[in-house]
Design a protein around this motif. Structure first.
Motif, mmCIF file in Angstrom:
data_model
loop_
_atom_site.group_PDB
_atom_site.id
_atom_site.type_symbol
_atom_site.label_atom_id
_atom_site.label_comp_id
_atom_site.label_asym_id
_atom_site.label_seq_id
_atom_site.Cartn_x
_atom_site.Cartn_y
_atom_site.Cartn_z
ATOM 1 N N VAL A 17 38.297 -21.494 -28.845
ATOM 2 C CA VAL A 17 37.751 -21.596 -27.490
ATOM 3 C C VAL A 17 37.343 -20.203 -27.019
ATOM 4 O O VAL A 17 37.693 -19.200 -27.634
ATOM 5 N N THR A 18 36.609 -20.154 -25.903
ATOM 6 C CA THR A 18 36.188 -18.862 -25.353
ATOM 7 C C THR A 18 36.992 -18.453 -24.136
ATOM 8 O O THR A 18 37.172 -17.263 -23.886
ATOM 9 N N TYR A 49 39.592 -25.664 -20.710
ATOM 10 C CA TYR A 49 39.110 -24.712 -21.714
ATOM 11 C C TYR A 49 37.668 -25.017 -22.074
ATOM 12 O O TYR A 49 37.206 -26.143 -21.933
ATOM 13 N N LYS A 50 36.977 -23.974 -22.509
ATOM 14 C CA LYS A 50 35.593 -24.126 -22.953
ATOM 15 C C LYS A 50 35.543 -23.931 -24.461
ATOM 16 O O LYS A 50 36.151 -22.997 -24.987
ATOM 17 N N SER A 51 34.794 -24.788 -25.130
ATOM 18 C CA SER A 51 34.662 -24.695 -26.574
ATOM 19 C C SER A 51 33.972 -23.388 -26.961
ATOM 20 O O SER A 51 33.329 -22.743 -26.132
ATOM 21 N N GLY A 54 30.539 -22.945 -26.048
ATOM 22 C CA GLY A 54 30.287 -22.801 -24.619
ATOM 23 C C GLY A 54 29.599 -23.992 -23.985
ATOM 24 O O GLY A 54 29.159 -23.923 -22.849
ATOM 25 N N THR A 55 29.530 -25.092 -24.710
ATOM 26 C CA THR A 55 28.811 -26.252 -24.187
ATOM 27 C C THR A 55 29.743 -27.336 -23.659
ATOM 28 O O THR A 55 29.293 -28.263 -23.010
ATOM 29 N N GLU A 56 31.038 -27.215 -23.938
ATOM 30 C CA GLU A 56 31.969 -28.285 -23.570
ATOM 31 C C GLU A 56 33.130 -27.720 -22.757
ATOM 32 O O GLU A 56 33.757 -26.746 -23.142
ATOM 33 N N GLU A 57 33.389 -28.334 -21.626
ATOM 34 C CA GLU A 57 34.554 -27.972 -20.824
ATOM 35 C C GLU A 57 35.489 -29.167 -20.820
ATOM 36 O O GLU A 57 35.083 -30.268 -20.492
ATOM 37 N N LYS A 59 39.289 -30.835 -19.720
ATOM 38 C CA LYS A 59 40.410 -30.741 -18.788
ATOM 39 C C LYS A 59 41.562 -31.592 -19.309
ATOM 40 O O LYS A 59 41.385 -32.768 -19.601
#
Length: 67
Positions: A17-18, A49-51, A54-57, A59
């Motif tokens: 994740v980033t 978290y963000k993948s 950076g395209t997926e958040e 919860k």
């Protein structure tokens, strides 16, 4: 960065994740790439978290059961 989310029963998530935001016991906090490893007490809330792409958040709810 590599993130593992564990419960006493099983591993819920493992992956790259980033950035991650946690509901800490003293308030929310964010962990970014190259942060030192840590263990922290969490309160009821949501882990976000963000993948790595950076395209997926995502919860994930955090709920503690009390006996």
């Amino acid at each position: 960065m590599h993130l593992e989310i564990l419960t006493p029963e099983k591993k819920i998530f493992e992956g790259d994740v980033t950035v991650v935001t946690f509901p800490g016991s003293d308030g929310s906090f964010q962990v970014m790439n190259d942060h030192a490893p840590l263990v922290s007490l969490l309160k009821d809330g949501t882990v976000v978290y963000k993948s790595k792409e950076g395209t997926e958040e995502v919860k994930l709810p955090v709920v503690w059961w009390r006996c």
